[in-house]
Design a protein around this motif. Sequence first.
Motif, mmCIF file in Angstrom:
data_model
loop_
_atom_site.group_PDB
_atom_site.id
_atom_site.type_symbol
_atom_site.label_atom_id
_atom_site.label_comp_id
_atom_site.label_asym_id
_atom_site.label_seq_id
_atom_site.Cartn_x
_atom_site.Cartn_y
_atom_site.Cartn_z
ATOM 1 N N PHE A 216 0.827 -1.194 0.000
ATOM 2 C CA PHE A 216 0.000 0.000 0.000
ATOM 3 C C PHE A 216 0.866 1.252 0.000
ATOM 4 O O PHE A 216 2.053 1.210 0.321
ATOM 5 N N SER A 217 0.247 2.356 -0.334
ATOM 6 C CA SER A 217 0.892 3.655 -0.201
ATOM 7 C C SER A 217 -0.078 4.605 0.489
ATOM 8 O O SER A 217 -1.290 4.512 0.304
ATOM 9 N N ILE A 218 0.456 5.463 1.301
ATOM 10 C CA ILE A 218 -0.364 6.421 2.037
ATOM 11 C C ILE A 218 -0.622 7.634 1.153
ATOM 12 O O ILE A 218 0.307 8.277 0.670
ATOM 13 N N LYS A 219 -1.896 7.936 0.958
ATOM 14 C CA LYS A 219 -2.252 9.132 0.202
ATOM 15 C C LYS A 219 -2.344 10.340 1.145
ATOM 16 O O LYS A 219 -1.819 11.402 0.865
ATOM 17 N N TYR A 220 -3.060 10.155 2.244
ATOM 18 C CA TYR A 220 -3.184 11.170 3.279
ATOM 19 C C TYR A 220 -3.257 10.462 4.623
ATOM 20 O O TYR A 220 -3.767 9.347 4.719
ATOM 21 N N ILE A 221 -2.771 11.128 5.652
ATOM 22 C CA ILE A 221 -2.874 10.596 7.004
ATOM 23 C C ILE A 221 -2.967 11.772 7.951
ATOM 24 O O ILE A 221 -2.299 12.798 7.753
ATOM 25 N N GLY A 222 -3.816 11.632 8.952
ATOM 26 C CA GLY A 222 -3.997 12.773 9.836
ATOM 27 C C GLY A 222 -4.590 12.409 11.180
ATOM 28 O O GLY A 222 -4.947 11.247 11.438
ATOM 29 N N TRP A 223 -4.692 13.410 12.030
ATOM 30 C CA TRP A 223 -5.270 13.284 13.365
ATOM 31 C C TRP A 223 -6.575 14.057 13.426
ATOM 32 O O TRP A 223 -6.670 15.183 12.915
ATOM 33 N N TYR A 224 -7.552 13.448 14.098
ATOM 34 C CA TYR A 224 -8.872 14.045 14.215
ATOM 35 C C TYR A 224 -9.372 13.900 15.644
ATOM 36 O O TYR A 224 -8.994 12.978 16.364
ATOM 37 N N GLY B 84 1.125 11.950 1.459
ATOM 38 C CA GLY B 84 2.332 11.152 1.302
ATOM 39 C C GLY B 84 3.483 11.963 0.717
ATOM 40 O O GLY B 84 4.647 11.653 0.960
ATOM 41 N N GLY B 85 3.148 13.024 0.010
ATOM 42 C CA GLY B 85 4.160 13.898 -0.560
ATOM 43 C C GLY B 85 4.642 14.973 0.381
ATOM 44 O O GLY B 85 5.538 15.749 0.037
ATOM 45 N N GLY B 86 4.033 15.042 1.575
ATOM 46 C CA GLY B 86 4.506 15.976 2.590
ATOM 47 C C GLY B 86 3.753 17.298 2.688
ATOM 48 O O GLY B 86 4.169 18.189 3.420
ATOM 49 N N ASN B 87 2.637 17.435 1.985
ATOM 50 C CA ASN B 87 1.844 18.662 2.098
ATOM 51 C C ASN B 87 0.955 18.580 3.338
ATOM 52 O O ASN B 87 0.171 17.655 3.491
ATOM 53 N N ALA B 88 1.084 19.562 4.213
ATOM 54 C CA ALA B 88 0.406 19.534 5.507
ATOM 55 C C ALA B 88 -0.719 20.561 5.591
ATOM 56 O O ALA B 88 -0.629 21.641 5.012
ATOM 57 N N CYS C 71 -6.273 8.602 14.637
ATOM 58 C CA CYS C 71 -5.496 8.665 13.400
ATOM 59 C C CYS C 71 -6.319 8.056 12.272
ATOM 60 O O CYS C 71 -6.944 6.990 12.440
ATOM 61 N N ASN C 72 -6.317 8.721 11.157
ATOM 62 C CA ASN C 72 -7.009 8.227 9.968
ATOM 63 C C ASN C 72 -6.045 8.216 8.794
ATOM 64 O O ASN C 72 -5.350 9.206 8.561
ATOM 65 N N ALA C 73 -6.025 7.105 8.078
ATOM 66 C CA ALA C 73 -5.149 7.000 6.916
ATOM 67 C C ALA C 73 -5.967 6.690 5.674
ATOM 68 O O ALA C 73 -6.832 5.807 5.692
ATOM 69 N N LEU C 74 -5.692 7.429 4.638
ATOM 70 C CA LEU C 74 -6.248 7.124 3.315
ATOM 71 C C LEU C 74 -5.146 6.402 2.556
ATOM 72 O O LEU C 74 -4.104 6.992 2.244
ATOM 73 N N ALA C 75 -5.340 5.104 2.321
ATOM 74 C CA ALA C 75 -4.280 4.280 1.754
ATOM 75 C C ALA C 75 -4.757 3.581 0.487
ATOM 76 O O ALA C 75 -5.922 3.182 0.384
ATOM 77 N N GLN C 76 -3.839 3.427 -0.439
ATOM 78 C CA GLN C 76 -4.168 2.809 -1.716
ATOM 79 C C GLN C 76 -3.315 1.560 -1.902
ATOM 80 O O GLN C 76 -2.101 1.595 -1.704
ATOM 81 N N TYR D 164 -8.840 4.189 6.808
ATOM 82 C CA TYR D 164 -8.629 3.308 7.947
ATOM 83 C C TYR D 164 -8.431 4.148 9.211
ATOM 84 O O TYR D 164 -7.670 5.123 9.200
ATOM 85 N N TRP D 165 -9.102 3.738 10.293
ATOM 86 C CA TRP D 165 -9.041 4.449 11.559
ATOM 87 C C TRP D 165 -8.320 3.611 12.599
ATOM 88 O O TRP D 165 -8.459 2.390 12.646
ATOM 89 N N GLY D 166 -7.581 4.300 13.466
ATOM 90 C CA GLY D 166 -7.019 3.655 14.632
ATOM 91 C C GLY D 166 -8.016 3.673 15.774
ATOM 92 O O GLY D 166 -9.143 4.172 15.639
ATOM 93 N N GLN D 167 -7.605 3.118 16.916
ATOM 94 C CA GLN D 167 -8.482 3.027 18.078
ATOM 95 C C GLN D 167 -8.499 4.302 18.908
ATOM 96 O O GLN D 167 -9.351 4.452 19.782
ATOM 97 N N GLY D 168 -7.569 5.195 18.652
ATOM 98 C CA GLY D 168 -7.523 6.440 19.397
ATOM 99 C C GLY D 168 -6.508 6.396 20.527
ATOM 100 O O GLY D 168 -6.222 5.326 21.079
ATOM 101 N N THR D 169 -5.981 7.552 20.860
ATOM 102 C CA THR D 169 -5.060 7.667 21.988
ATOM 103 C C THR D 169 -5.464 8.895 22.813
ATOM 104 O O THR D 169 -5.781 9.947 22.267
ATOM 105 N N GLN D 170 -5.494 8.711 24.130
ATOM 106 C CA GLN D 170 -5.975 9.764 25.024
ATOM 107 C C GLN D 170 -4.874 10.788 25.287
ATOM 108 O O GLN D 170 -3.744 10.421 25.662
ATOM 109 N N VAL D 171 -5.230 12.050 25.119
ATOM 110 C CA VAL D 171 -4.354 13.155 25.493
ATOM 111 C C VAL D 171 -5.060 13.941 26.593
ATOM 112 O O VAL D 171 -6.204 14.375 26.412
ATOM 113 N N THR D 172 -4.407 14.079 27.736
ATOM 114 C CA THR D 172 -4.978 14.814 28.859
ATOM 115 C C THR D 172 -4.043 15.959 29.221
ATOM 116 O O THR D 172 -2.867 15.737 29.508
ATOM 117 N N VAL D 173 -4.583 17.168 29.176
ATOM 118 C CA VAL D 173 -3.799 18.360 29.501
ATOM 119 C C VAL D 173 -4.353 18.914 30.812
ATOM 120 O O VAL D 173 -5.450 19.488 30.853
#
Length: 120
Positions: A29-37, A54-58, A96-101, A109-118
């Motif tokens: 596979f290759s990652i098209k986009y990946i991000g945090w939501y 995947g090309g580094g545009n943020a 985390c969500n990844a758009l993969a081809q 594809y979604w991950g299970q999530g990670t808790q951030v507490t501030v």
Amino acid sequence: QVQVMESGGGLVQPGGSLTLSCAVSGSGFSIKYIGWYRQAPGKRDWNLVAEISGGGNANYGDSVKGRFTISIDNAKNTMYLQMRNLKPEETDVYYCNALAQDAVRTGTYWGQGTQVTVSS
């Protein structure tokens, strides 16, 4: 089968820093986009924190511009989010969500999530 695994969440004081990681595993596979939501409370909407191609545009959510930095290591299929000057209102589960081809399809594809507490 593409899988997404987050890590790096935890407890940090206001004004502190934290780095989240998101690793994508599978084959061919290759990652098209990946991000945090973040998910809006009581809603089905997803709020963008940051995403990168995947090309580094943020792209960044307005509230984190200048404080968060997203990067991608294509060799490791891993994305990193450096978060600085964190605020209590940014306490949440980060997904985390990844758009993969691959050879057959492009999927999200979604991950299970990670808790951030501030908090102090």
